[in-house]
Design an enzyme around this catalytic site. Structure first.
Site, PDB file in Angstrom:
ATOM      1  N   SER A   1       0.867  -1.184   0.000  1.00 44.40           N
ATOM      2  CA  SER A   1       0.000   0.000   0.000  1.00 44.40           C
ATOM      3  C   SER A   1       0.900   1.230   0.000  1.00 44.40           C
ATOM      4  O   SER A   1       2.054   1.150   0.446  1.00 44.40           O
ATOM      5  CB  SER A   1      -0.856   0.001   1.271  1.00 44.40           C
ATOM      6  OG  SER A   1      -1.388   1.287   1.511  1.00 44.40           O
TER       7      SER A   1
ATOM      8  N   TYR B   1      -2.503  -1.144  10.315  1.00 37.84           N
ATOM      9  CA  TYR B   1      -2.424  -1.292   8.850  1.00 37.84           C
ATOM     10  C   TYR B   1      -1.090  -0.748   8.330  1.00 37.84           C
ATOM     11  O   TYR B   1      -0.396  -1.409   7.547  1.00 37.84           O
ATOM     12  CB  TYR B   1      -3.595  -0.543   8.220  1.00 37.84           C
ATOM     13  CG  TYR B   1      -3.710  -0.720   6.719  1.00 37.84           C
ATOM     14  CD1 TYR B   1      -4.315  -1.848   6.180  1.00 37.84           C
ATOM     15  CD2 TYR B   1      -3.217   0.243   5.840  1.00 37.84           C
ATOM     16  CE1 TYR B   1      -4.435  -2.012   4.808  1.00 37.84           C
ATOM     17  CE2 TYR B   1      -3.337   0.092   4.469  1.00 37.84           C
ATOM     18  CZ  TYR B   1      -3.946  -1.040   3.957  1.00 37.84           C
ATOM     19  OH  TYR B   1      -4.057  -1.194   2.588  1.00 37.84           O
TER      20      TYR B   1
HETATM   21  P1  NAI Z   1     -11.194  -5.895  -0.602  1.00 38.21           P
HETATM   22  O1  NAI Z   1     -11.749  -5.718   0.754  1.00 38.21           O
HETATM   23  O2  NAI Z   1     -12.133  -5.928  -1.762  1.00 38.21           O
HETATM   24  O3  NAI Z   1     -10.274  -7.195  -0.706  1.00 38.21           O
HETATM   25  C1  NAI Z   1      -9.632  -7.798   0.377  1.00 38.21           C
HETATM   26  C2  NAI Z   1      -9.944  -9.276   0.296  1.00 38.21           C
HETATM   27  O4  NAI Z   1      -9.211  -9.965   1.321  1.00 38.21           O
HETATM   28  C3  NAI Z   1     -11.436  -9.581   0.524  1.00 38.21           C
HETATM   29  O5  NAI Z   1     -11.899 -10.395  -0.539  1.00 38.21           O
HETATM   30  C4  NAI Z   1     -11.457 -10.317   1.848  1.00 38.21           C
HETATM   31  O6  NAI Z   1     -12.483 -11.288   1.957  1.00 38.21           O
HETATM   32  C5  NAI Z   1     -10.086 -10.966   1.835  1.00 38.21           C
HETATM   33  N1  NAI Z   1      -9.642 -11.362   3.183  1.00 38.21           N
HETATM   34  C6  NAI Z   1      -9.774 -10.673   4.345  1.00 38.21           C
HETATM   35  N2  NAI Z   1      -9.279 -11.394   5.357  1.00 38.21           N
HETATM   36  C7  NAI Z   1      -8.799 -12.556   4.817  1.00 38.21           C
HETATM   37  C8  NAI Z   1      -8.183 -13.700   5.346  1.00 38.21           C
HETATM   38  N3  NAI Z   1      -7.889 -13.799   6.663  1.00 38.21           N
HETATM   39  N4  NAI Z   1      -7.845 -14.711   4.501  1.00 38.21           N
HETATM   40  C9  NAI Z   1      -8.115 -14.628   3.175  1.00 38.21           C
HETATM   41  N5  NAI Z   1      -8.705 -13.554   2.623  1.00 38.21           N
HETATM   42  C10 NAI Z   1      -9.046 -12.530   3.437  1.00 38.21           C
HETATM   43  O7  NAI Z   1     -10.156  -4.707  -0.791  1.00 38.21           O
HETATM   44  P2  NAI Z   1      -9.022  -4.493  -1.899  1.00 38.21           P
HETATM   45  O8  NAI Z   1      -8.891  -3.051  -2.063  1.00 38.21           O
HETATM   46  O9  NAI Z   1      -9.274  -5.312  -3.097  1.00 38.21           O
HETATM   47  O10 NAI Z   1      -7.738  -4.998  -1.119  1.00 38.21           O
HETATM   48  C11 NAI Z   1      -6.796  -5.904  -1.676  1.00 38.21           C
HETATM   49  C12 NAI Z   1      -5.409  -5.569  -1.134  1.00 38.21           C
HETATM   50  O11 NAI Z   1      -5.032  -4.289  -1.635  1.00 38.21           O
HETATM   51  C13 NAI Z   1      -5.322  -5.480   0.393  1.00 38.21           C
HETATM   52  O12 NAI Z   1      -4.132  -6.069   0.824  1.00 38.21           O
HETATM   53  C14 NAI Z   1      -5.304  -3.991   0.654  1.00 38.21           C
HETATM   54  O13 NAI Z   1      -4.640  -3.653   1.846  1.00 38.21           O
HETATM   55  C15 NAI Z   1      -4.535  -3.500  -0.577  1.00 38.21           C
HETATM   56  N6  NAI Z   1      -4.728  -2.090  -0.855  1.00 38.21           N
HETATM   57  C16 NAI Z   1      -5.939  -1.593  -1.282  1.00 38.21           C
HETATM   58  C17 NAI Z   1      -6.082  -0.256  -1.528  1.00 38.21           C
HETATM   59  C18 NAI Z   1      -7.370   0.339  -1.990  1.00 38.21           C
HETATM   60  O14 NAI Z   1      -7.469   1.588  -2.032  1.00 38.21           O
HETATM   61  N7  NAI Z   1      -8.385  -0.420  -2.352  1.00 38.21           N
HETATM   62  C19 NAI Z   1      -4.972   0.676  -1.344  1.00 38.21           C
HETATM   63  C20 NAI Z   1      -3.759   0.057  -0.920  1.00 38.21           C
HETATM   64  C21 NAI Z   1      -3.647  -1.277  -0.688  1.00 38.21           C
END
Ligand code: NAI
Length: 261
Positions: free
Chosen positions: A145, A158
């Site tokens: 991130s 985080y």
């Molecule tokens: P999201 O919330 O759609 O995706 C995160 C996914 O991780 C979800 O599908 C959730 O069910 C899954 N998850 C949560 N706990 C889990 C576990 N214990 N085991 C397996 N899966 C688990 O959000 P997004 O944005 O797609 O996030 C994906 C990655 O991108 C994350 O690591 C987030 O920190 C990172 N990120 C996202 C940003 C954004 O603005 N959307 C910015 C910077 C980083």
């Protein structure tokens, strides 16, 4: 398109929604074999599987928690048992929640660290073990991130987890370069996914976020996925230990854009 990805096996954690789902679809367009890890029954990986198959790729799903050793091992086994290999591991699963630091419970701290950082470590460790045991010159991508660089009050767990992701990625890149396994990370800025739903549903908060982005809009998950396929492909064969910022310039001091300072 990256023809060398055709037939390669890619495991993506947290791929039931958001960036992970977009990456699953994009690797499907590249005709890769995609293993979709999802976490909750609310998520619908079957639609993603159908999309991937329509594009000529193959896909399977596996429910699991990245913070549990046995679940991560089961994901790797699923990839190998179904498709015969593991070539690309994407540690994408992540969570966040806003809490002032003095009010943060140990449970809350542990939950975020165990998903974001321990889960990433387990995914890296088990994928590297498989790749080194089988002589695979694979690729690992960790989803970090902009908060591996930008401090984030009320999100100390985080920010600490993503700061940890930076040195985890760089250390493993150095350790496994002699085996020709590349370890990189992607650091998104503000991307339109469920993790930000509450923030972006509020027009004032959304406007405030856009003001922090020099390019002037919130990124799409597909714009992150486009970077992931490049990093995984042979086109990036000499790239390891990199953090690729996909942030519309967010880390480039947008406050200075007006030429002041
Ligand atoms: P999201 O919330 O759609 O995706 C995160 C996914 O991780 C979800 O599908 C959730 O069910 C899954 N998850 C949560 N706990 C889990 C576990 N214990 N085991 C397996 N899966 C688990 O959000 P997004 O944005 O797609 O996030 C994906 C990655 O991108 C994350 O690591 C987030 O920190 C990172 N990120 C996202 C940003 C954004 O603005 N959307 C910015 C910077 C980083």
């Amino acid at each position: 398109m990256y023809p060398d990805l055709e037939g390669k096996t890619v495991l993506i954690t947290g791929a039931g929604t958001g960036i992970g789902q977009a990456m699953a679809r994009r690797f499907g367009q590249e005709k890769a074999n995609v293993v979709i890890n999802y976490f909750s029954d609310q998520e619908n990986p079957d639609d993603t599987i159908v999309d991937i198959q329509k594009n000529g790729g193959q896909a399977v799903k596996i429910k699991g928690d990245v913070s549990k050793e046995e679940d991560v091992q089961a994901m790797i086994d699923k990839a190998v048992d179904t498709f015969g290999s593991l070539d690309v591991m994407i540690n994408n699963a992540g969570i966040e929640n806003e809490v002032p630091s003095t009010e943060m419970t140990l449970d809350n701290w542990n939950k975020v660290m165990s998903t974001n950082l321990t889960g990433m470590f387990l995914g890296c460790r088990d994928a590297l073990k498989y790749m080194t045991d089988h002589g695979i010159e694979g690729s690992i991508i960790n989803m970090s991130s902009v908060h591996q660089q930008i401090p984030w009050p009320h999100f100390v767990h985080y920010a600490a987890s993503k700061g940890g992701a930076k040195l985890l990625t760089e250390t493993l890149a150095l350790e496994y370069a002699p085996k020709k396994i590349r370890v990189n990370s992607i650091a998104p800025g503000a991307i339109d996914t469920p993790i930000n739903a509450e923030k972006f549903d509020d027009p004032a908060l959304k406007k405030g976020v856009i003001e922090l982005i020099p390019i002037g809009y919130i990124g799409k998950p597909e714009e992150v996925a486009a970077c992931a396929v490049w990093l995984a492909s042979k086109e990036a064969s000499y790239v390891t230990g990199l953090t690729l910022y996909v942030d519309g310039g967010m880390t480039k001091y947008p406050g200075f854009q007006a030429g002041k300072g």
